[in-house]
Write a protein that holds these residues in place. Structure first.
Motif, PDB file in Angstrom:
ATOM      1  N   GLU A  67       0.827  -1.198   0.000  1.00 50.69           N
ATOM      2  CA  GLU A  67       0.000   0.000   0.000  1.00 50.69           C
ATOM      3  C   GLU A  67       0.868   1.257   0.000  1.00 50.69           C
ATOM      4  OE1 GLU A  67      -2.670  -0.091   3.250  1.00 50.69           O
ATOM      5  OE2 GLU A  67      -3.744  -1.886   2.560  1.00 50.69           O
ATOM      6  N   PRO A  68       0.368   2.338  -0.592  1.00 45.24           N
ATOM      7  CA  PRO A  68       1.125   3.599  -0.598  1.00 45.24           C
ATOM      8  C   PRO A  68       1.487   4.037   0.820  1.00 45.24           C
ATOM      9  CG  PRO A  68      -0.749   3.738  -2.094  1.00 45.24           C
ATOM     10  CD  PRO A  68      -0.911   2.454  -1.336  1.00 45.24           C
ATOM     11  N   LEU A  69       2.712   4.499   0.977  1.00 45.66           N
ATOM     12  CA  LEU A  69       3.232   5.033   2.248  1.00 45.66           C
ATOM     13  C   LEU A  69       3.346   3.974   3.341  1.00 45.66           C
ATOM     14  CD1 LEU A  69       1.333   8.456   2.378  1.00 45.66           C
ATOM     15  CD2 LEU A  69       3.580   7.945   1.379  1.00 45.66           C
ATOM     16  N   SER A  70       3.269   2.690   2.949  1.00 47.82           N
ATOM     17  CA  SER A  70       3.390   1.626   3.945  1.00 47.82           C
ATOM     18  C   SER A  70       4.859   1.334   4.241  1.00 47.82           C
ATOM     19  CB  SER A  70       2.700   0.360   3.452  1.00 47.82           C
ATOM     20  OG  SER A  70       3.312  -0.107   2.257  1.00 47.82           O
ATOM     21  N   GLU A  71       5.088   0.597   5.307  1.00 49.68           N
ATOM     22  CA  GLU A  71       6.446   0.192   5.701  1.00 49.68           C
ATOM     23  C   GLU A  71       6.538  -1.322   5.629  1.00 49.68           C
ATOM     24  OE1 GLU A  71       9.662   0.658   9.401  1.00 49.68           O
ATOM     25  OE2 GLU A  71       7.782   1.793   9.382  1.00 49.68           O
ATOM     26  N   THR A  72       7.576  -1.822   4.957  1.00 53.21           N
ATOM     27  CA  THR A  72       7.731  -3.253   4.729  1.00 53.21           C
ATOM     28  C   THR A  72       9.168  -3.664   5.043  1.00 53.21           C
ATOM     29  OG1 THR A  72       6.110  -3.129   2.939  1.00 53.21           O
ATOM     30  CG2 THR A  72       7.451  -5.112   3.024  1.00 53.21           C
ATOM     31  N   ASP A  73       9.330  -4.897   5.517  1.00 52.27           N
ATOM     32  CA  ASP A  73      10.667  -5.410   5.828  1.00 52.27           C
ATOM     33  C   ASP A  73      11.461  -5.644   4.543  1.00 52.27           C
ATOM     34  OD1 ASP A  73      10.111  -5.399   8.518  1.00 52.27           O
ATOM     35  OD2 ASP A  73       9.435  -7.489   8.557  1.00 52.27           O
ATOM     36  N   ALA A  74      12.754  -5.472   4.644  1.00 52.63           N
ATOM     37  CA  ALA A  74      13.644  -5.728   3.503  1.00 52.63           C
ATOM     38  C   ALA A  74      13.614  -7.206   3.133  1.00 52.63           C
ATOM     39  CB  ALA A  74      15.066  -5.277   3.845  1.00 52.63           C
ATOM     40  N   GLY A  75      14.003  -7.474   1.897  1.00 50.72           N
ATOM     41  CA  GLY A  75      13.982  -8.848   1.398  1.00 50.72           C
ATOM     42  C   GLY A  75      13.019  -8.977   0.233  1.00 50.72           C
ATOM     43  N   LEU A 134       0.322   7.179 -15.073  1.00 50.98           N
ATOM     44  CA  LEU A 134       0.865   6.022 -14.381  1.00 50.98           C
ATOM     45  C   LEU A 134       0.764   6.209 -12.875  1.00 50.98           C
ATOM     46  CD1 LEU A 134       4.127   5.402 -16.456  1.00 50.98           C
ATOM     47  CD2 LEU A 134       1.815   4.518 -16.873  1.00 50.98           C
ATOM     48  N   GLN A 135       0.400   5.144 -12.199  1.00 54.42           N
ATOM     49  CA  GLN A 135       0.390   5.193 -10.743  1.00 54.42           C
ATOM     50  C   GLN A 135       1.803   4.966 -10.222  1.00 54.42           C
ATOM     51  OE1 GLN A 135      -1.714   2.084  -8.673  1.00 54.42           O
ATOM     52  NE2 GLN A 135      -1.865   3.273  -6.780  1.00 54.42           N
ATOM     53  N   GLU A 136       2.229   5.821  -9.319  1.00 56.77           N
ATOM     54  CA  GLU A 136       3.523   5.669  -8.673  1.00 56.77           C
ATOM     55  C   GLU A 136       3.341   5.891  -7.186  1.00 56.77           C
ATOM     56  OE1 GLU A 136       8.027   6.606  -9.936  1.00 56.77           O
ATOM     57  OE2 GLU A 136       6.751   8.378  -9.809  1.00 56.77           O
ATOM     58  N   ILE A 137       3.790   4.935  -6.386  1.00 54.74           N
ATOM     59  CA  ILE A 137       3.605   5.021  -4.947  1.00 54.74           C
ATOM     60  C   ILE A 137       4.950   5.036  -4.237  1.00 54.74           C
ATOM     61  CG2 ILE A 137       1.401   3.806  -5.108  1.00 54.74           C
ATOM     62  CD1 ILE A 137       2.850   1.348  -3.868  1.00 54.74           C
ATOM     63  N   SER A 138       4.938   5.537  -3.025  1.00 54.58           N
ATOM     64  CA  SER A 138       6.141   5.575  -2.189  1.00 54.58           C
ATOM     65  C   SER A 138       5.987   4.572  -1.049  1.00 54.58           C
ATOM     66  CB  SER A 138       6.346   6.980  -1.627  1.00 54.58           C
ATOM     67  OG  SER A 138       7.419   7.004  -0.704  1.00 54.58           O
ATOM     68  N   VAL A 139       7.029   3.764  -0.819  1.00 57.31           N
ATOM     69  CA  VAL A 139       7.015   2.810   0.290  1.00 57.31           C
ATOM     70  C   VAL A 139       8.337   2.910   1.046  1.00 57.31           C
ATOM     71  CG1 VAL A 139       5.431   1.223  -0.851  1.00 57.31           C
ATOM     72  CG2 VAL A 139       7.887   0.923  -1.147  1.00 57.31           C
ATOM     73  N   LEU A 140       8.300   2.519   2.305  1.00 59.73           N
ATOM     74  CA  LEU A 140       9.506   2.521   3.135  1.00 59.73           C
ATOM     75  C   LEU A 140       9.911   1.081   3.412  1.00 59.73           C
ATOM     76  CD1 LEU A 140      11.605   4.029   4.845  1.00 59.73           C
ATOM     77  CD2 LEU A 140       9.975   3.926   6.763  1.00 59.73           C
TER      78      LEU A 140
END
Length: 513
Positions: free
Chosen positions: A413-421, A505-511
């Motif tokens: 999801e946009p602006l969500s935070e996810t673990d690396a990998g 185009l949809q472009e989202i930012s994630v952390l």
């Protein structure tokens, strides 16, 4: 003088409250009468519908972007707040001059009555709820005003005469009456709506077996088939039409050989098709939620029109009208070019829900809903664009609006935070009428990488996709784009929905942490 002002202030506030209470009682009585006659003529709904019609298109689009499907609730709430503020003014005026104050309240109801009778397809009964609101509201305000007394100051300290006790009893009784009438009105409306459990025919030409979607494997991707209860709804309705399937008919008139009227049973007895089709609203922004895939059961639109005879017609549009007078304009050619355009009577194996057009609606793959998806349809008039304009055409929306190639990121999801990998990027893409050939993903402005596609349903249906990304820590931008089977690539040129649908185009930012 200052002491007198202080003593009169509570009386002013009290009479403002009387105005509000009297108006609430009047609106509750009007709502009950409207539920028994014409629900859409309820004063608040009549005013709200007019506000929708008069609202400039940019403001409508802003409201949909900001509030989504809650825009109607916010609109109705705003109308009620304004009405109650004016009602408070009426109460204050009544405290000083009784007749002008009562006329203010009657005038509020009168405005609602005028707007109700100006609605398309309105009749004499549409005026009745406003008349009831005026009579009940003005009588309640007059009664409270007389019980309170007409003096300019508060009673002497310690005085608790019959007038004060009478006001308390009256306000309590009116509040209870308003609540009771409102509850009965809601029950009557619900009862009149009734159920939608009508028998449906077995499709003469059934759809193919539906495949298993990627959502079974990858969390967050939109289900391949949208559950009926979750299917988007965007329209101008503040209340659902009350349609009795037993008395409902569909008329085909205009430039035809003969006018034809069909009942629901007539439609159900014709040869039917079952198709998986994705619908898209023109108000859908890039990456927006107003798109859904469902299995539709219906009669081919061409077959319905042929009942009236169209071989010699000079018409170039189908002007569809719903049960409350809303009009939708559809190019006649799309009914005859071989696509699976239909008058649908079923959705996802059951009857149409009321919110999605029960008992019948138009479904045309490849066109945005505002030029194709007339819900609660009751008439199709063959005419020309020069002769007749539909609701949205009058508001300068496009006449012919094919759905644009588009893709959407569902996960992450946009602006969500996810673990690396390993991170699964996934979503859906659509190019109705042609079909999706590929979807690509771009991270941080780099090269486009091919995503893997989910199962093919039909070219009129959306397609799921996913891309496995080795994500490293940091803030990242993710974009997607689709290519159809003709080789056309989703454009990166940004457009708003007005007047022919959004693009870009949809472009989202994630952390990634």
């Amino acid at each position: 003088m200052h002491s007198l002002d202080q003593r009169s202030r509570p009386r002013t506030l009290r009479h403002a409250a009387y105005g509000v209470l009297a108006t609430v009682v009047g609106l509750a009585a009007a709502h009950l009468v409207a539920a028994l006659t014409v629900p859409a003529a309820s004063p608040v709904l009549a005013v709200g519908s007019t506000v929708i019609d008069l609202t400039p298109t940019p403001l409508k689009e802003w409201a949909i972007r900001q509030f989504g499907s809650a825009d109607k609730v916010i609109l109705v709430g705003s109308v009620i707040v304004v009405v109650l503020l004016l009602a408070a003014v009426a109460g204050v005026v009544t405290a000083r001059r009784e007749t002008p104050g009562l006329l203010v309240l009657v005038g509020l109801a009168g405005v609602a009555g005028v707007l109700a009778v100006l609605r398309p397809g309105s009749g004499p009964l549409d005026l009745v709820p406003a008349l009831v609101a005026a009579a009940v509201g003005a009588t309640a305000l007059w009664w409270l005003h007389r019980l309170d007394g007409r003096g300019p100051t508060e009673p002497s300290p310690g005085v608790d005469g019959p007038s004060r006790r009478g006001v308390v009893l009256a306000t309590g009784g009116l509040a209870v009456a308003a609540a009771a009438m409102g509850a009965v009105g809601r029950w009557v409306t619900s009862y009149r709506l009734g159920g939608t459990d009508v028998p449906l025919p077995v499709a003469t030409d059934p759809a193919s077996t539906f495949p298993t979607g990627l959502e079974e494997t990858y969390d967050g991707i939109t289900p391949l088939r949208t559950p009926t209860a979750d299917f988007y709804r965007v329209d101008t309705r503040l209340t659902l039409p009350t349609v009795d399937v037993e008395s409902w008919t569909l008329t085909i008139d205009g430039d035809v050989d003969q006018e034809v009227t069909l009942t629901f049973d007539d439609l159900a007895a014709m040869d039917t098709i079952e198709r998986d089709i994705t619908l898209t609203c023109v108000s859908n922004e890039v990456g927006g939620p107003y798109v859904g895939g469902a299995r539709w059961l219906g009669v081919p639109l061409a077959a319905v029109l042929e009942r009236a005879g169209i071989e010699s017609t000079k018409a170039d549009q189908i002007l569809s009208t719903d049960v409350d007078g809303m009009t939708i304009s559809t190019p006649l050619g799309v009914a005859l070019d071989g696509r699976d355009a239909m008058i649908a009577i079923g959705m996802n194996g059951g009857p149409l829900p009321r919110a999605n057009g029960f008992p019948a609606r138009m479904v045309v793959p490849g066109l945005y809903g505002f030029v194709s998806a007339c819900k609660w349809i009751t008439k199709m008039t063959l005419t020309t664009y020069d002769a007749e304009q539909a609701y949205w055409t009058e508001r300068d929306w496009a006449v012919d609006a094919p759905i644009k190639i588009s893709s959407r990121i569902d996960t992450p999801e946009p602006l969500s935070e996810t673990d690396a990998g390993k991170v699964v990027i996934g979503g859906v893409a659509w190019a109705q009428g042609v079909g999706i050939d590929k979807v690509e993903v771009r991270v941080d402005g780099g090269a486009w990488q091919p995503a893997k596609l989910g199962p093919q349903v039909t070219d009129d249906y959306w397609r799921q996709w996913y891309y496995e990304w080795d994500a490293e820590p940091g803030r990242h931008l993710i974009a997607c784009r689709a290519t159809n089977k003709d080789g056309d690539v989703q454009t990166d040129v940004r457009m708003r929905p007005f007047p022919e649908g959004s693009s870009g185009l949809q472009e989202i930012s994630v952390l990634i942490s």
